[in-house]
Enzyme design. Structure first.
Site, short mmCIF file in Angstrom:
data_model
loop_
_atom_site.label_atom_id
_atom_site.label_comp_id
_atom_site.label_asym_id
_atom_site.label_seq_id
_atom_site.Cartn_x
_atom_site.Cartn_y
_atom_site.Cartn_z
NE ARG A 189 14.73 65.19 23.47
CZ ARG A 189 15.89 65.36 23.40
NH1 ARG A 189 16.66 65.52 22.87
NH2 ARG A 189 17.08 66.33 25.22
CB VAL A 190 18.34 59.38 23.84
CG1 VAL A 190 18.55 59.17 25.41
CG2 VAL A 190 17.77 58.20 23.00
CB SER A 191 20.19 63.76 21.63
OG SER A 191 19.92 64.21 22.27
CB THR A 192 22.53 59.71 18.80
OG1 THR A 192 22.72 59.71 19.66
CG2 THR A 192 22.44 61.84 18.66
CD GLN A 197 22.79 60.61 23.25
OE1 GLN A 197 22.13 60.67 22.17
NE2 GLN A 197 22.59 60.61 24.73
#
Length: 599
Positions: A27-30, A33
């Site tokens: 997972r990445v937040s944005t 990214q």
């Protein structure tokens, strides 16, 4: 090794029977990214994939499925790939769930516990590729610590960001993208530091300025303004993902109400003086708001309902509202129907056929005829309810006596204080302090005494009005025009459901729900019979000393909306609307509190 890291599918294997199966969660937040560096996955996700693959090799396991949430915040557990992973491990035998760090899975303790519990119930061990987390006591302790740290980091980051944005707004800065007509500009100062500022858009700013001045003249509507701006070539700012396009009408309306254009910055409901250049003078902006308000009032004043039953009647099959539909035959004749809005818009699987409007109107009129109570029922209900009020008042006599005694004591104390002050026994400062205390206590006691009588008096009056309306509801409804029929329906019903066989199922407003209850009516007739016997014999107590209104709370029958609608509807009980007019107040009170007014 390089080929495996570059190809996501290369890390997924079909493990032999002796090798444990594992899944990985990345997972990445944005979204930025996930697309950093111009690649499909950025830099973080391939790095996480490589770390989880190496961890699987150390465990002697093979990753059989990979789940990637690109651009999803860990503040919420409602992430599509996370939910798909939980469903996958429930349906397949998996030994490990491998993450790069615990904070990839969750950033608050509640979500962490629920996700970890779901994995445990499926027999899956959570493993971190960069933290020593497993099912051992020390591993569980470290898991709890890291999860708490992740939650602290998330909350602290949000607080710091909010604090910085607030401070920026206080200083007149703009948080986020400036509205159309302005440009977000990045510059370098003489020391080489990046400075972010706001400048006027040379292409769009003149058109926005013209739009404000044109609308302030009062000669344009928002729709006309939108058409003119579109013809002049006003387009939104293009982005790497979205090209420039004409603005919507709603965007023009929001633009006209945005105080940013007169030089203000709004952040969290607070207005600050902005550092950006004002596009329109303040007096022009305020004139635009006045024109918008005037146009809105004009629209509301001219708005009419298509039919007085709209909003009251609903489909008995799916519960959707019934709406008006006009059908024209080949001869040009128009027939008006009520149709199910759920079926019409295909939101439901309803098969309810259309109904002629005059048939539905007849059903409602017949219903009023069926529920209209007789004078005997009105007298019985009124007598029983007033008896219940008297019984409740008697039950609170002790409390009323205590309040009255307390009021008398305070008034006597107030008089003695004045006499002592006149005799120079106490100074003025003490008198003032004690008088303030007594006045406050006396005011509170007086309010409670007034409320004690006022609550019951208001409830009695409203119930009398309701009984008067029930005793004449069919006649009133038959004589009313469409506007007052709507008021009658709003007073009586919350919803009316029409079933396929044209039977009505009705949800009544209070207090009609209680007054039309068969059990309450039976109790009222019983009470009336007992009352008649009590007039000739003293052996049978009236009401038998117990509540005859079963399961009904006598408080709270005084909503203002009911009172206004009821009285406005009953005011036209004795004449057609062409000959009589409705008065908002009560010109006179007849039997049961029904008011009649005639011009």
């Amino acid at each position: 090794m390089t080929a495996i890291a570059d190809d996501p599918a290369a890390s997924l294997i079909d493990p032999p029977k002796t090798m444990a199966a594992a899944v990985s969660y990345l997972r990445v937040s944005t979204r930025e990214q996930a697309e950093k560096g111009g690649t499909d996955e950025g830099f973080s996700i391939p790095a996480q994939r490589e770390a989880t693959r190496r961890k699987a090799e150390q465990l002697g396991a093979g990753i059989v499925e990979e789940f990637v949430d690109a651009g999803a915040s860990a503040k919420s557990s409602d992430r599509p790939e996370l939910m798909r992973m939980i469903q996958y491990v429930k349906a397949n035998k998996v030994a490990y769930c491998i993450v790069h760090k615990v904070d990839r899975l969750a950033r608050n303790r509640a979500d962490d516990v629920s996700i970890h519990l779901a994995l445990q119930q499926c027999g899956v061990m959570l493993v971190s590729a960069s933290e020593n987390i497993d099912e051992t006591p020390s591993g569980m302790l470290l898991h709890g610590i890291m999860s708490t740290i992740a939650e602290f980091y998330s909350r602290n980051l949000a607080t710091e960001v909010s604090k910085g944005m607030t401070q920026k707004a206080i200083g007149g800065g703009t948080n986020g993208r400036a509205p159309i007509g302005y440009l977000n500009v990045r510059k370098r100062d003489e020391l080489g530091r990046e400075v972010r500022t706001i400048e006027l858009d040379p292409e769009r700013a003149p058109m926005i300025e013209w739009a404000f001045k044109a609308y302030a003249s009062g000669n344009w509507s928002v729709s006309q303004l939108h058409d003119e701006l579109t013809s002049r070539g006003l387009r939104s700012l293009p982005t790497p993902k979205r090209p420039a396009k004409p603005l919507a009408v709603s965007t023009i309306h929001r633009l006209l109400t945005n105080p940013y254009y007169k030089g203000d910055v709004i952040y969290r409901g607070t207005r600050y003086k902005g550092n950006h250049p004002a596009l329109v003078p303040a007096e022009v902006w305020y004139q635009v708001q006045s024109v918008l308000t005037a146009h809105q009032c004009a629209v509301e004043a001219t708005q009419v309902h298509g039919h007085y039953l709209k909003g009251t009647i609903h489909c008995g099959q799916c519960g959707s509202r019934l709406i008006v539909s006009n059908a024209k035959n080949r001869h040009g004749n128009v027939y008006c129907y009520f149709v199910c809005s759920g079926r019409h818009s295909k939101r439901t699987d309803c098969t309810r056929q259309a109904m002629l409007i005059e048939d539905v109107e007849k059903l409602i009129e017949d219903y009023y005829t069926r529920v209209q109570i007789t004078p005997a029922q009105q007298d019985a209900l009124s007598g029983m309810l007033h008896h219940e009020f008297d019984r409740l008042m008697a039950a609170e006599t002790e409390e009323l006596e205590r309040l009255t005694t307390n009021r008398d004591r305070l008034e006597s104390e107030q008089n003695r204080l004045m006499q002592a002050h006149y005799a120079d026994a106490i100074p003025l400062s003490v008198l003032k302090r004690e008088q303030d205390r007594i006045v406050a206590e006396l005011d509170q006691v007086t309010r409670r005494i007034d409320a004690h009588f006022g609550d019951y008096a208001d409830a009695r009056a409203h119930l009398d009005d309701a009984l008067g309306l029930l005793a004449n509801c069919a006649d009133i409804y038959r004589r009313c025009d469409d506007t007052n029929r709507r008021l009658c329906n709003q007073a009586f019903f919350t919803k009316v459901f029409i079933d396929e066989d044209n039977e009505l199922r009705v949800e009544h407003n209070r207090p009609f729900q209680m007054l039309l209850d068969p059990q309450v009516n039976a109790n009222a007739l019983t009470w009336a019979a007992d009352a008649n016997k009590a007039r000739t014999s003293t052996n049978v107590p009236v009401g038998k000393g117990s509540s005859l209104v079963r399961g009904v709370e006598l408080r709270g029958f005084e909503p203002l909306a009911f009172s206004l609608r009821t009285r406005r509807a009953t005011n036209c009980a004795t004449a057609p609307s062409a000959d009589r007019t409705i008065t908002p107040g009560l010109a006179g009170r007849g039997i049961g509190g029904t008011a009649y007014a005639q011009v």
